[in-house]
Motif scaffolding. Structure first.
Motif, PDB file in Angstrom:
ATOM      1  N   SER A  56      35.519  51.354  28.598  1.00 40.46           N
ATOM      2  CA  SER A  56      35.832  49.929  28.494  1.00 40.46           C
ATOM      3  C   SER A  56      36.920  49.733  27.432  1.00 40.46           C
ATOM      4  O   SER A  56      37.246  50.643  26.671  1.00 40.46           O
ATOM      5  N   LYS A  59      37.968  47.290  24.236  1.00 41.87           N
ATOM      6  CA  LYS A  59      37.693  46.213  23.292  1.00 41.87           C
ATOM      7  C   LYS A  59      39.044  45.567  23.000  1.00 41.87           C
ATOM      8  O   LYS A  59      39.932  46.221  22.470  1.00 41.87           O
ATOM      9  N   TRP A  60      39.189  44.318  23.390  1.00 40.26           N
ATOM     10  CA  TRP A  60      40.468  43.640  23.239  1.00 40.26           C
ATOM     11  C   TRP A  60      40.995  43.798  21.812  1.00 40.26           C
ATOM     12  O   TRP A  60      40.218  43.707  20.861  1.00 40.26           O
ATOM     13  N   TYR A  68      42.530  44.647  34.163  1.00 43.19           N
ATOM     14  CA  TYR A  68      42.168  44.574  32.746  1.00 43.19           C
ATOM     15  C   TYR A  68      40.760  44.001  32.581  1.00 43.19           C
ATOM     16  O   TYR A  68      39.950  44.525  31.808  1.00 43.19           O
ATOM     17  N   HIS A  69      40.464  42.947  33.323  1.00 44.07           N
ATOM     18  CA  HIS A  69      39.140  42.334  33.224  1.00 44.07           C
ATOM     19  C   HIS A  69      38.043  43.257  33.751  1.00 44.07           C
ATOM     20  O   HIS A  69      36.900  43.209  33.278  1.00 44.07           O
ATOM     21  N   LEU A 111      37.374  45.322  30.653  1.00 45.86           N
ATOM     22  CA  LEU A 111      37.211  44.639  29.373  1.00 45.86           C
ATOM     23  C   LEU A 111      35.743  44.612  28.941  1.00 45.86           C
ATOM     24  O   LEU A 111      34.877  44.107  29.650  1.00 45.86           O
ATOM     25  N   LEU A 135      33.990  40.871  28.125  1.00 47.69           N
ATOM     26  CA  LEU A 135      34.169  39.766  29.068  1.00 47.69           C
ATOM     27  C   LEU A 135      32.854  38.998  29.227  1.00 47.69           C
ATOM     28  O   LEU A 135      31.810  39.581  29.517  1.00 47.69           O
ATOM     29  N   GLY A 155      37.837  36.481  28.663  1.00 45.96           N
ATOM     30  CA  GLY A 155      38.908  37.327  29.155  1.00 45.96           C
ATOM     31  C   GLY A 155      40.237  36.957  28.542  1.00 45.96           C
ATOM     32  O   GLY A 155      40.315  36.246  27.540  1.00 45.96           O
ATOM     33  N   LEU A 179      43.392  36.486  24.017  1.00 46.87           N
ATOM     34  CA  LEU A 179      41.976  36.407  24.323  1.00 46.87           C
ATOM     35  C   LEU A 179      41.524  34.954  24.340  1.00 46.87           C
ATOM     36  O   LEU A 179      41.826  34.184  23.432  1.00 46.87           O
TER      37      LEU A 179
END
Length: 269
Positions: free
Chosen positions: A114, A116-117, A210-211, A214, A217, A236, A243
């Motif tokens: 995954s 992490k933004w 991307y989602h 993510l 999300l 998202g 973000l």
């Protein structure tokens, strides 16, 4: 394949099946940092897509100029040189594009990965990758963009202060990996994602993917910004890579990468 597999300019080139990303490879046993090295190469006329790879960096850096080192044979340390034709204000989003590409490469190896933004690639709630992007301009135009990438591949242990924050592909799977293959997969996905990105100079063509990866999300997060910190739910990103955090009153705040830190309420991510 084990880390004892050959790892040099020839073996890396053999693993890269792209049109331009990484088609020219420079390899060194030791450099100050791959970002500094490729910056020098860019001034000598190195072309778009040139890749610099090193076994060891004596002056590797992460975000906020933190020192970053990895034992020989354990990691992928590389920087790609880009010469975009778009305006400089869009370049910062390329960090997210590379984060997505690394996550897609790790996903292809069969891991439950995954992001992490904005661009921390995460396995088992721990980070496996660092990305550092730099840009040089000629007046109002981009001269170069450098994206440095460090991936924890065949590391089996971390310093005590890092054990709850960092992991590697080897630690998560119990086996070691051919770093040539890792580079080839990252270059493949980066080339595809970059070409989607430059069609619109935003994330319009990358949002769905991307989602999909993510981590936070629709999860509760805390936005850390000194006295202005707050909690909300991550909804998202938008097409600019910001973000979207929904507060309790239903309002949505846009968070720009690099301005603040975002943490999940119940874990690293």
């Amino acid at each position: 394949m084990l880390k004892s597999a050959e790892y040099n300019e020839k073996t890396i080139l053999q693993a890269i099946k792209t049109k331009w990303a990484g088609k020219t490879v420079y390899f060194a046993e030791k450099v100050d940092s791959t970002n500094s090295w490729i910056k020098r190469l860019s001034k000598e006329g190195a072309e778009h897509g040139t890749l610099a790879v090193a076994e060891f960096q004596s002056a590797g850096r992460g975000r906020f100029d933190r020192k970053w080192e990895a034992p020989e044979g354990s990691s992928v340390m590389m920087t790609i040189l880009l010469r975009p034709e778009f305006e400089p204000q869009y370049a910062s989003m390329l960090t997210l594009v590379m984060g997505l590409a690394v996550a897609q490469a790790v996903d292809e190896l069969g891991f439950k990965v995954s992001i992490k933004w904005p661009n921390d690639v995460v396995l088992s709630r721990k980070k496996i990758c660092g990305i550092l992007t730099e840009m040089g301009t000629n007046g109002t135009k981009i001269g170069y963009v450098l994206i440095g990438v460090g991936i924890n591949v065949n590391l089996w242990e971390f310093p005590e202060e890092m054990q709850d924050k960092a992991t590697s592909l080897a630690m998560e799977s119990g086996q070691e990996y051919d770093r040539n293959q890792i580079i080839g997969l990252v270059m493949k996905h980066f080339e595809e994602d970059y070409e989607r990105f430059i069609q619109t100079c935003d994330f319009e063509n990358l949002l769905e993917e991307y989602h999909r990866i993510l981590a936070n999300l629709n999860q509760p997060v805390r936005v850390l910004n000194g006295a202005d910190s707050f909690e909300g739910v991550s909804r998202g990103i938008d097409t600019k890579g910001e973000l979207l955090v929904e507060k309790a009153d239903g309002t949505v705040t846009k968070i720009s990468a690099g301005e603040v830190s975002v943490r999940g309420l119940y874990s690293y991510v």
